[in-house]
Design an enzyme around this catalytic site. Structure first.
Site, PDB file in Angstrom:
ATOM      1  N   GLY A   1       0.831  -1.217   0.000  1.00 22.57           N
ATOM      2  CA  GLY A   1       0.000   0.000   0.000  1.00 22.57           C
ATOM      3  C   GLY A   1       0.855   1.251   0.000  1.00 22.57           C
ATOM      4  N   ASN A   2       0.236   2.378   0.260  1.00 23.78           N
ATOM      5  CA  ASN A   2       1.003   3.617   0.371  1.00 23.78           C
ATOM      6  C   ASN A   2       0.359   4.528   1.403  1.00 23.78           C
ATOM      7  OD1 ASN A   2      -0.939   5.427  -1.050  1.00 23.78           O
ATOM      8  ND2 ASN A   2      -0.503   4.022  -2.738  1.00 23.78           N
ATOM      9  N   ARG A   3       0.958   5.655   1.642  1.00 22.12           N
ATOM     10  CA  ARG A   3       0.554   6.498   2.766  1.00 22.12           C
ATOM     11  C   ARG A   3      -0.530   7.523   2.431  1.00 22.12           C
ATOM     12  NH1 ARG A   3       5.418   9.337   4.848  1.00 22.12           N
ATOM     13  NH2 ARG A   3       3.926  10.037   6.398  1.00 22.12           N
ATOM     14  N   SER A   4      -1.165   7.393   1.282  1.00 18.65           N
ATOM     15  CA  SER A   4      -2.209   8.357   0.931  1.00 18.65           C
ATOM     16  C   SER A   4      -3.368   8.263   1.932  1.00 18.65           C
ATOM     17  CB  SER A   4      -2.704   8.076  -0.484  1.00 18.65           C
ATOM     18  OG  SER A   4      -3.785   8.922  -0.777  1.00 18.65           O
TER      19      SER A   4
ATOM     20  N   ALA B   1      -3.176   7.987  -5.118  1.00 18.79           N
ATOM     21  CA  ALA B   1      -1.818   7.461  -5.241  1.00 18.79           C
ATOM     22  C   ALA B   1      -1.949   6.027  -5.750  1.00 18.79           C
ATOM     23  CB  ALA B   1      -1.128   7.498  -3.884  1.00 18.79           C
TER      24      ALA B   1
END
Ligand code: CTP
Length: 421
Positions: A208-211, A275
């Site tokens: 995943g990512n930090r969005s 993102a």
């Protein structure tokens, strides 16, 4: 949006009347001038004092007050309102409105009020489902009223069903949407993507990512309040979803691509604030990967092959009728990368931010961005709350849409070229 707006706010006699107090309080905090009108039966549940304390204004309960003014109170309140809201609207008042009865302050004002009408019905499940109530709602909707339907949940009667008063945020969002119909995005359909994608490794793990979704949601709310019909394609987020728009949930980049393709069919603009993962695991494991299993190498390491995801925005480069705005989240050489992305994805506007800078980027309430325009202009904005960044982006989009409209309009003909016979 609500600042300085005059709201005539009718409250009817249902148990949800106490929840209306919270709506009035939030409206007052947002700067709206709220004139509350209580029906006789509402006063059995709540008092005028509750509402005048919250609205900081007089509360109206009777038609028969000698005002000494030229216009009767109901005419004056109706004439100056930007919006008439009735929340909760009971079955009885819906019936009175549908039939044009004017037997108290609220129903008389409703007839005299040229402003848009927002109804928030709330009542017992069977009363709401009754064909009479449904027919009245249909009739009122046909006449132009906006109806915010009740929610399903626990009702005061003890059963679970439809009829619950929506939460305050949902009512405020609907009010903003109704008031926004004269905004500069009225009649436009826009698509916003928000949050981050998740690419599965196995059934329990993902990349995943930090969005957080904050920027995408700020964009979606701003467009809603300016009158646009908004669809948000939402990945993983860590903040509450907004109200007053269509929401499509997705998880992976491929799902986001699918959803975006579907919803842009009739859209005027697409703003890709999400993102999107550039890579996905080529073959996600069907079962949870266990330590020491066959998947592991002898030295305890694990190999995973990642493959490129399609670039959703770049693939839409040929969709010339769609105005496309991209984001660039950079950690180094912002200007260089942003300028390259603007050209390679053939965007109308690129919003670039340095995500490692303090008070900018993922999860931050503020953002410091630079706008890269298709004509080569570079426009740095100061650090701003994300909602203000959203406002600036839509300002630019509105101008671009207007330019596009004027280009596609028929050019005026030179009279000299008119046929003479
Ligand atoms: N984007 C997209 N599809 C992808 C990746 C990104 O539509 N598969 C969109 C993003 O939503 C964003 C813009 O493209 O609006 C730029 O995303 P970003 O990740 O910053 O750039 P990339 O194009 O992925 O380039 P790089 O990996 O070189 O930074």
């Amino acid at each position: 949006m609500l600042q300085g707006k005059r709201i005539a706010f009718g409250v009817c006699g249902g148990i949800a009347a106490y929840k209306a107090a919270d709506v009035v309080s939030k409206l007052q905090q947002a700067g709206a001038l709220v004139d509350v009108i209580l029906t006789e039966h509402a006063e059995a549940f709540v008092t005028a004092l509750t509402f005048s304390t919250l609205s900081h204004r007089p509360v109206y309960t009777t038609l028969w007050e000698p005002t000494g003014d030229a216009a009767a109170r109901h005419i004056e309140l109706g004439a100056r309102a930007d919006l008439l809201v009735i929340a909760p609207a009971t079955a009885h008042t819906l019936a009175r409105l549908a039939h044009g009865l004017a037997d108290d302050m609220l129903t008389t004002l409703a007839l005299a009020c040229p402003a848009p009408l927002l109804l928030v019905p709330a009542m017992e499940h069977h009363m709401y489902q009754h064909p009479a109530t449904q027919a009245n709602l249909r009739l009122l909707a046909e006449r132009g009223a906006t109806i915010l339907p009740p929610e399903v949940g626990h009702l005061a009667s003890g059963i679970v069903g439809i009829g619950r008063f929506p939460e305050t945020a949902a009512i405020l969002a609907e009010m903003r949407r109704r008031l926004g119909r004269s905004g500069d995005l009225a009649g436009r359909r826009v698509v916003v993507t928000a949050g981050g994608t998740r690419e599965p490794i196995d059934p329990v793990r993902y990349i995943g990512n930090r969005s957080s979704g904050l920027m995408g949601f700020a964009l979606a709310e701003e467009a809603r309040d300016r009158g646009a019909e908004v669809t948000v394609v939402v990945g993983a987020v860590s903040v509450r979803e907004p109200f007053g728009m269509t929401i499509r949930h997705v998880s992976t980049a491929l799902e986001m691509r699918e959803a975006v393709r579907e919803v842009i069919a009739k859209a005027d603009a697409l703003v890709m604030a999400a993102a999107v993962a550039d890579y996905r695991v080529e073959h996600p494991a069907r079962h949870k990967i266990k330590k020491g299993s066959q998947a592991e190498n002898a030295d305890g390491s694990l190999n995973m092959r990642l493959v490129r995801n399609p670039d959703i925005l770049a693939e839409l480069a040929d969709a010339r009728a769609l105005l496309r705005v991209g984001f660039a989240a950079e950690t180094t050489d912002l200007t260089e990368h942003a300028a390259r992305k603007l050209v390679s994805k053939q965007l109308d506007l690129l919003v670039a931010n340095d995500v490692v800078r303090e008070n900018s980027g993922f999860g931050s309430a503020t953002n410091e961005v630079t706008l890269f325009h298709a004509d080569g202009r570079v426009e740095p904005l100061p650090p701003l709350p994300k909602r203000d960044v959203a406002r600036a982006i839509w300002d630019r989009v509105v101008s671009l849409l207007r330019e596009r409209d004027s280009e596609t309009e028929m050019p005026e003909r030179d009279p000299a070229t008119f046929p003479t016979a």
